[in-house]
Design an enzyme around this catalytic site. Structure first.
Site, short mmCIF file in Angstrom:
data_model
loop_
_atom_site.label_atom_id
_atom_site.label_comp_id
_atom_site.label_asym_id
_atom_site.label_seq_id
_atom_site.Cartn_x
_atom_site.Cartn_y
_atom_site.Cartn_z
N HIS A 45 0.82 -1.15 0.06
CA HIS A 45 -0.15 -0.02 -0.02
C HIS A 45 1.01 1.38 0.01
O HIS A 45 0.58 2.32 -0.58
CB HIS A 45 -0.86 0.04 1.33
CG HIS A 45 -1.80 -1.06 1.27
ND1 HIS A 45 -1.82 -1.98 2.24
CD2 HIS A 45 -2.98 -1.16 0.58
CE1 HIS A 45 -2.81 -3.08 1.98
NE2 HIS A 45 -3.50 -2.60 1.00
N ASP A 163 -3.68 -7.34 -7.81
CA ASP A 163 -5.13 -7.75 -7.74
C ASP A 163 -5.24 -7.50 -9.43
O ASP A 163 -6.43 -6.53 -9.69
CB ASP A 163 -6.21 -6.88 -6.88
CG ASP A 163 -5.82 -7.29 -5.51
OD1 ASP A 163 -5.96 -8.31 -5.17
OD2 ASP A 163 -5.49 -6.46 -4.74
N SER A 198 0.62 -9.06 1.04
CA SER A 198 -1.03 -9.12 1.17
C SER A 198 -1.48 -8.79 2.52
O SER A 198 -0.77 -9.61 3.37
CB SER A 198 -1.46 -10.37 0.36
OG SER A 198 -2.74 -10.78 1.03
O1 PAF Z 1 -8.08 -3.86 -3.10
C1 PAF Z 1 -8.75 -3.73 -2.16
O2 PAF Z 1 -8.34 -3.29 -1.12
C2 PAF Z 1 -10.50 -3.31 -2.50
O3 PAF Z 1 -10.80 -4.31 -3.15
C3 PAF Z 1 -10.89 -1.67 -2.72
C4 PAF Z 1 -10.46 -1.60 -4.15
C5 PAF Z 1 -10.24 -0.90 -1.70
C6 PAF Z 1 -12.20 -1.89 -2.84
O4 PAF Z 1 -12.82 -2.24 -1.51
#
Ligand code: PAF
Length: 294
Positions: A45, A163, A198
């Site tokens: 992130h 993803d 993850s």
């Molecule tokens: O990838 C994620 O964490 C979720 O699918 C998202 C894009 C925040 C939508 O809830």
């Protein structure tokens, strides 16, 4: 220190104030980037946030565990939630000259009438691969992403390549519905031994964590065989994935990135190899872009 907003009105006001600040600093047209997350933030992130800081003057990180994307079988309650830790994690990448805002709404704020009656459908691709074992998952993702885009109105929105199917359906929604935003995709961040980061990795015990390396090993084997074509890729990936008793393979698929449909025999060109497996009770996914046929 990021500004915390928990209502839609608060996040809109915080964005307006941050843009005003940027104008005062001499930025004629301040840009906004959105990083949608469900919290439990990790280095993957943070790579999205750092890229967002390069692209925009105001970075909004949403932290919302979206009930619409969890199917009955999945444990919505089990999903890790710790806003304090997420805020502290984000503080580590705070950068002067870039304002960060955390939007952490409640489910009641996002869905005041419960499940929305208005749907956004991911179409047939939404029922394949990840969608097959998670009915309605991608429709739920698209509803929340659409809402977040409408709330934040960013110039760019960032997603991780891990993803890949989510990236595909979101990019198609943005194109199909003419949403004025640029979708930016950031490479998967991995541990030293190849395991893709993850939020679910925290559920792995020591033995499962070691066993989980098989996903990236499978993809490495697939990549090495790519020059010889699809059959070689499948064979190499399957043999790399075998013999790990804690891991049960859910799917291994090679798709065309333009359609997300499985490639035909004899296909030459860019492809994505996707793998999903259960490691103990934890479901993990990973993927790798390859060029089939050399
Ligand atoms: O990838 C994620 O964490 C979720 O699918 C998202 C894009 C925040 C939508 O809830």
């Amino acid at each position: 220190m990021p500004t915390l907003a928990v209502t839609i009105a608060e996040v809109r006001a915080a964005i307006a104030a941050a843009k005003e600040d940027a104008r005062d600093r001499g930025v004629a047209e301040p840009l906004v980037a959105l990083v949608p997350t469900m919290g439990a933030l990790h280095r993957g992130h943070l790579a999205l946030v750092e890229r967002a800081q390069q692209l925009a003057d105001v970075v909004v990180v949403s932290v919302f565990v979206n009930p619409l994307q969890f199917s009955e079988a999945e444990d919505l309650e089990r999903y890790p939630r710790d806003l304090e830790t997420d805020l502290a994690t984000l503080e580590t990448v705070d950068r002067p000259g870039s304002t960060s805002i955390v939007f952490a709404p409640s489910a009641a704020e996002m869905y005041p009438d419960g499940k929305t009656q208005t749907k956004v459908s991911a179409g047939a691709i939404g029922n394949s691969l990840e969608g097959r074992s998670r009915a309605g998952h991608f429709d739920g993702v698209l509803v929340v992403v659409d809402k977040l885009l409408n709330i934040v109105q960013p110039d760019s929105v960032l997603f991780g390549q891990k993803d890949a199917q989510q990236v595909f359906v979101v990019s198609r929604m943005v194109r199909d519905l003419n949403i004025p935003v640029t979708v930016e995709v950031v490479e998967t961040v991995r541990e030293d031994d190849g395991l893709a980061l993850s939020s679910r990795n925290r559920f792995l015990d020591e033995r499962e964590r070691l066993a989980a390396r098989v996903l990236s090993r499978t993809l490495e084997a697939a990549e090495s065989a790519a020059v010889s074509g699809i059959d070689a890729v499948i064979a190499a990936a399957q043999s790399a994935g075998m013999g790990e008793p804690l891991v049960s393979l859910e799917y291994l698929s090679v798709v065309n990135p333009a359609t997300f449909l499985p490639v035909d025999d004899g296909y030459h060109g860019r492809a994505i190899v996707l793998v999903a497996a259960r490691v103990g009770n934890t479901r993990l996914i990973d993927n790798e872009a390859v060029y089939l046929g050399g």
